[in-house]
Design a protein around this motif. Sequence first.
Motif, PDB file in Angstrom:
ATOM      1  N   VAL A   8      31.968  43.227  49.061  1.00 48.59           N
ATOM      2  CA  VAL A   8      32.944  43.694  48.072  1.00 48.59           C
ATOM      3  C   VAL A   8      34.354  43.275  48.477  1.00 48.59           C
ATOM      4  CG1 VAL A   8      34.024  45.745  47.067  1.00 48.59           C
ATOM      5  CG2 VAL A   8      31.538  45.622  47.270  1.00 48.59           C
ATOM      6  N   GLY A   9      34.685  43.472  49.748  1.00 52.48           N
ATOM      7  CA  GLY A   9      36.012  43.124  50.217  1.00 52.48           C
ATOM      8  C   GLY A   9      36.326  41.645  50.087  1.00 52.48           C
ATOM      9  N   ASN A  10      35.323  40.798  50.301  1.00 46.21           N
ATOM     10  CA  ASN A  10      35.552  39.356  50.251  1.00 46.21           C
ATOM     11  C   ASN A  10      35.574  38.805  48.830  1.00 46.21           C
ATOM     12  OD1 ASN A  10      35.729  39.007  53.043  1.00 46.21           O
ATOM     13  ND2 ASN A  10      33.519  38.794  53.279  1.00 46.21           N
ATOM     14  N   ASN A  11      34.834  39.454  47.926  1.00 42.67           N
ATOM     15  CA  ASN A  11      34.631  38.856  46.606  1.00 42.67           C
ATOM     16  C   ASN A  11      35.325  39.570  45.451  1.00 42.67           C
ATOM     17  OD1 ASN A  11      32.529  36.599  47.084  1.00 42.67           O
ATOM     18  ND2 ASN A  11      31.673  38.345  48.184  1.00 42.67           N
ATOM     19  N   ALA A  12      35.696  40.838  45.626  1.00 45.62           N
ATOM     20  CA  ALA A  12      36.342  41.560  44.526  1.00 45.62           C
ATOM     21  C   ALA A  12      37.625  40.872  44.044  1.00 45.62           C
ATOM     22  CB  ALA A  12      36.625  43.006  44.936  1.00 45.62           C
ATOM     23  N   PRO A  13      38.476  40.328  44.952  1.00 45.79           N
ATOM     24  CA  PRO A  13      39.674  39.628  44.444  1.00 45.79           C
ATOM     25  C   PRO A  13      39.339  38.431  43.567  1.00 45.79           C
ATOM     26  CG  PRO A  13      39.930  40.140  46.780  1.00 45.79           C
ATOM     27  CD  PRO A  13      38.490  40.416  46.430  1.00 45.79           C
ATOM     28  N   PHE A  14      38.260  37.703  43.907  1.00 45.45           N
ATOM     29  CA  PHE A  14      37.877  36.548  43.104  1.00 45.45           C
ATOM     30  C   PHE A  14      37.306  36.970  41.756  1.00 45.45           C
ATOM     31  CE2 PHE A  14      37.578  35.049  47.519  1.00 45.45           C
ATOM     32  CZ  PHE A  14      38.483  34.005  47.459  1.00 45.45           C
ATOM     33  N   VAL A  15      36.560  38.083  41.764  1.00 48.81           N
ATOM     34  CA  VAL A  15      36.062  38.616  40.498  1.00 48.81           C
ATOM     35  C   VAL A  15      37.239  39.022  39.609  1.00 48.81           C
ATOM     36  CG1 VAL A  15      34.701  40.452  39.421  1.00 48.81           C
ATOM     37  CG2 VAL A  15      33.890  39.389  41.529  1.00 48.81           C
ATOM     38  N   LEU A  25      40.252  37.805  39.771  1.00 50.38           N
ATOM     39  CA  LEU A  25      40.935  36.575  39.353  1.00 50.38           C
ATOM     40  C   LEU A  25      40.214  35.925  38.178  1.00 50.38           C
ATOM     41  CD1 LEU A  25      43.174  34.519  39.859  1.00 50.38           C
ATOM     42  CD2 LEU A  25      41.657  33.386  41.499  1.00 50.38           C
ATOM     43  N   LEU A  26      38.894  35.959  38.192  1.00 48.86           N
ATOM     44  CA  LEU A  26      38.135  35.421  37.063  1.00 48.86           C
ATOM     45  C   LEU A  26      38.444  36.216  35.797  1.00 48.86           C
ATOM     46  CD1 LEU A  26      35.998  33.512  35.941  1.00 48.86           C
ATOM     47  CD2 LEU A  26      34.240  35.148  36.684  1.00 48.86           C
ATOM     48  N   GLY A  27      38.536  37.538  35.936  1.00 50.33           N
ATOM     49  CA  GLY A  27      38.912  38.349  34.792  1.00 50.33           C
ATOM     50  C   GLY A  27      40.296  37.998  34.278  1.00 50.33           C
ATOM     51  N   THR A  28      41.218  37.683  35.189  1.00 49.46           N
ATOM     52  CA  THR A  28      42.570  37.274  34.784  1.00 49.46           C
ATOM     53  C   THR A  28      42.543  35.948  34.029  1.00 49.46           C
ATOM     54  OG1 THR A  28      43.619  38.459  36.608  1.00 49.46           O
ATOM     55  CG2 THR A  28      44.833  36.628  35.660  1.00 49.46           C
ATOM     56  N   VAL A  29      41.744  35.014  34.513  1.00 50.34           N
ATOM     57  CA  VAL A  29      41.626  33.722  33.825  1.00 50.34           C
ATOM     58  C   VAL A  29      41.091  33.916  32.412  1.00 50.34           C
ATOM     59  CG1 VAL A  29      40.417  31.509  33.819  1.00 50.34           C
ATOM     60  CG2 VAL A  29      41.376  32.401  35.948  1.00 50.34           C
ATOM     61  N   PHE A  30      40.043  34.722  32.293  1.00 51.18           N
ATOM     62  CA  PHE A  30      39.496  34.999  30.961  1.00 51.18           C
ATOM     63  C   PHE A  30      40.545  35.651  30.062  1.00 51.18           C
ATOM     64  CE2 PHE A  30      34.833  35.284  32.524  1.00 51.18           C
ATOM     65  CZ  PHE A  30      34.687  33.923  32.323  1.00 51.18           C
ATOM     66  N   GLY A  31      41.284  36.600  30.635  1.00 51.91           N
ATOM     67  CA  GLY A  31      42.289  37.307  29.846  1.00 51.91           C
ATOM     68  C   GLY A  31      43.410  36.390  29.378  1.00 51.91           C
ATOM     69  N   ILE A  32      43.856  35.480  30.241  1.00 50.45           N
ATOM     70  CA  ILE A  32      44.923  34.551  29.865  1.00 50.45           C
ATOM     71  C   ILE A  32      44.428  33.560  28.806  1.00 50.45           C
ATOM     72  CG2 ILE A  32      46.345  32.654  30.724  1.00 50.45           C
ATOM     73  CD1 ILE A  32      46.697  34.229  33.305  1.00 50.45           C
ATOM     74  N   MET A  33      43.181  33.134  28.958  1.00 52.19           N
ATOM     75  CA  MET A  33      42.605  32.261  27.929  1.00 52.19           C
ATOM     76  C   MET A  33      42.631  32.951  26.570  1.00 52.19           C
ATOM     77  SD  MET A  33      39.307  30.676  29.947  1.00 52.19           S
ATOM     78  CE  MET A  33      38.602  30.033  28.426  1.00 52.19           C
ATOM     79  N   ASP A  77      36.697  36.459  25.977  1.00 52.24           N
ATOM     80  CA  ASP A  77      37.071  37.788  25.485  1.00 52.24           C
ATOM     81  C   ASP A  77      36.087  38.836  25.985  1.00 52.24           C
ATOM     82  OD1 ASP A  77      38.218  39.878  24.173  1.00 52.24           O
ATOM     83  OD2 ASP A  77      37.444  39.334  22.189  1.00 52.24           O
ATOM     84  N   ALA A  78      34.782  38.536  25.848  1.00 54.66           N
ATOM     85  CA  ALA A  78      33.769  39.490  26.313  1.00 54.66           C
ATOM     86  C   ALA A  78      33.744  39.560  27.836  1.00 54.66           C
ATOM     87  CB  ALA A  78      32.403  39.080  25.776  1.00 54.66           C
ATOM     88  N   GLY A  79      33.938  38.395  28.497  1.00 53.88           N
ATOM     89  CA  GLY A  79      33.866  38.357  29.959  1.00 53.88           C
ATOM     90  C   GLY A  79      34.937  39.184  30.615  1.00 53.88           C
ATOM     91  N   ALA A  80      36.151  39.191  30.060  1.00 57.13           N
ATOM     92  CA  ALA A  80      37.242  39.975  30.636  1.00 57.13           C
ATOM     93  C   ALA A  80      36.889  41.463  30.647  1.00 57.13           C
ATOM     94  CB  ALA A  80      38.525  39.736  29.842  1.00 57.13           C
ATOM     95  N   GLN A  81      36.284  41.930  29.568  1.00 57.90           N
ATOM     96  CA  GLN A  81      35.902  43.346  29.507  1.00 57.90           C
ATOM     97  C   GLN A  81      34.758  43.650  30.468  1.00 57.90           C
ATOM     98  OE1 GLN A  81      35.382  44.771  25.453  1.00 57.90           O
ATOM     99  NE2 GLN A  81      36.724  43.162  24.668  1.00 57.90           N
ATOM    100  N   VAL A  82      33.787  42.744  30.528  1.00 57.86           N
ATOM    101  CA  VAL A  82      32.650  42.949  31.442  1.00 57.86           C
ATOM    102  C   VAL A  82      33.122  43.002  32.885  1.00 57.86           C
ATOM    103  CG1 VAL A  82      30.558  41.879  32.356  1.00 57.86           C
ATOM    104  CG2 VAL A  82      30.943  41.945  29.894  1.00 57.86           C
ATOM    105  N   ILE A  83      34.046  42.126  33.243  1.00 57.81           N
ATOM    106  CA  ILE A  83      34.541  42.081  34.618  1.00 57.81           C
ATOM    107  C   ILE A  83      35.278  43.363  34.988  1.00 57.81           C
ATOM    108  CG2 ILE A  83      36.291  40.968  36.074  1.00 57.81           C
ATOM    109  CD1 ILE A  83      35.272  38.301  34.978  1.00 57.81           C
ATOM    110  N   MET A  84      36.043  43.911  34.065  1.00 59.87           N
ATOM    111  CA  MET A  84      36.740  45.168  34.349  1.00 59.87           C
ATOM    112  C   MET A  84      35.739  46.296  34.593  1.00 59.87           C
ATOM    113  SD  MET A  84      39.967  44.725  34.563  1.00 59.87           S
ATOM    114  CE  MET A  84      40.651  46.365  34.370  1.00 59.87           C
ATOM    115  N   TRP A  85      34.682  46.339  33.803  1.00 65.54           N
ATOM    116  CA  TRP A  85      33.648  47.359  34.025  1.00 65.54           C
ATOM    117  C   TRP A  85      32.911  47.114  35.339  1.00 65.54           C
ATOM    118  CZ3 TRP A  85      33.428  51.856  31.849  1.00 65.54           C
ATOM    119  CH2 TRP A  85      33.947  52.050  30.565  1.00 65.54           C
TER     120      TRP A  85
END
Length: 208
Positions: free
Chosen positions: A120-127, A129-137, A11-19
């Motif tokens: 940024v270009g290589n890693n932002a999509p993975f970041v 995606l991690l936020g999406t995983v946290f959000g779905i959890m 829950d906290a990670g999804a918000q942190v990732i968006m910021w």
Amino acid sequence: MPFQKLFVIADAGAQVIMWLLLLLSVLSLAAIIERWLVLRQVKAKGQRIKDQLAHAIAAQNLEELSDLAKDRDSIEGRALGYGLKHVKDHGPDGVGELINSYALMEKPKLERSLNFLATVGNNAPFVGLLGTVFGIMKAFHDLGVSQGDAASVMTGIADALAATAVGLFVAIPAVAAYNHFQKQVKHTLAGLDAIRDLCIAYAKRKGK
């Protein structure tokens, strides 16, 4: 109990990732604007002396190089000045290595912030995606707590997918800018290679 803590972290990670993605977008935009301004100026100054060099080559008049070497505003002009001064003071030996060394010193200045854009270009999509995983959890955890309230889980999944979208939104401009700026840097360095060859030709003519 460990799983409950994991859901709290999600829950906290999804918000942190968006910021984090928002911060990366701001930094990426700043880097893009800064490089665009700098490399546009480098290109404009370099194009002027390249046009004059092309005229000198077409006229088969290498003596014009001495006048062009007085230009200190452009990278190409400075390289030409250093090369011709070396020829006059020390002869033709080493002039190629001198221009190559100058190019190696200028390259990091031209490529400033490009590694950041590539990262940024290589890693932002993975970041994202991690936020999406946290959000779905979190969404499915909320579904279990709410005892089957499908509306809440659908809203949670929609919010989670937004992280992936934001990650792509950050990455795509960074990758496009990186590729564009790399082409400009290569074009400038190719100009220095041409000036190196001209200095060598000038030295050979003077040696006759």
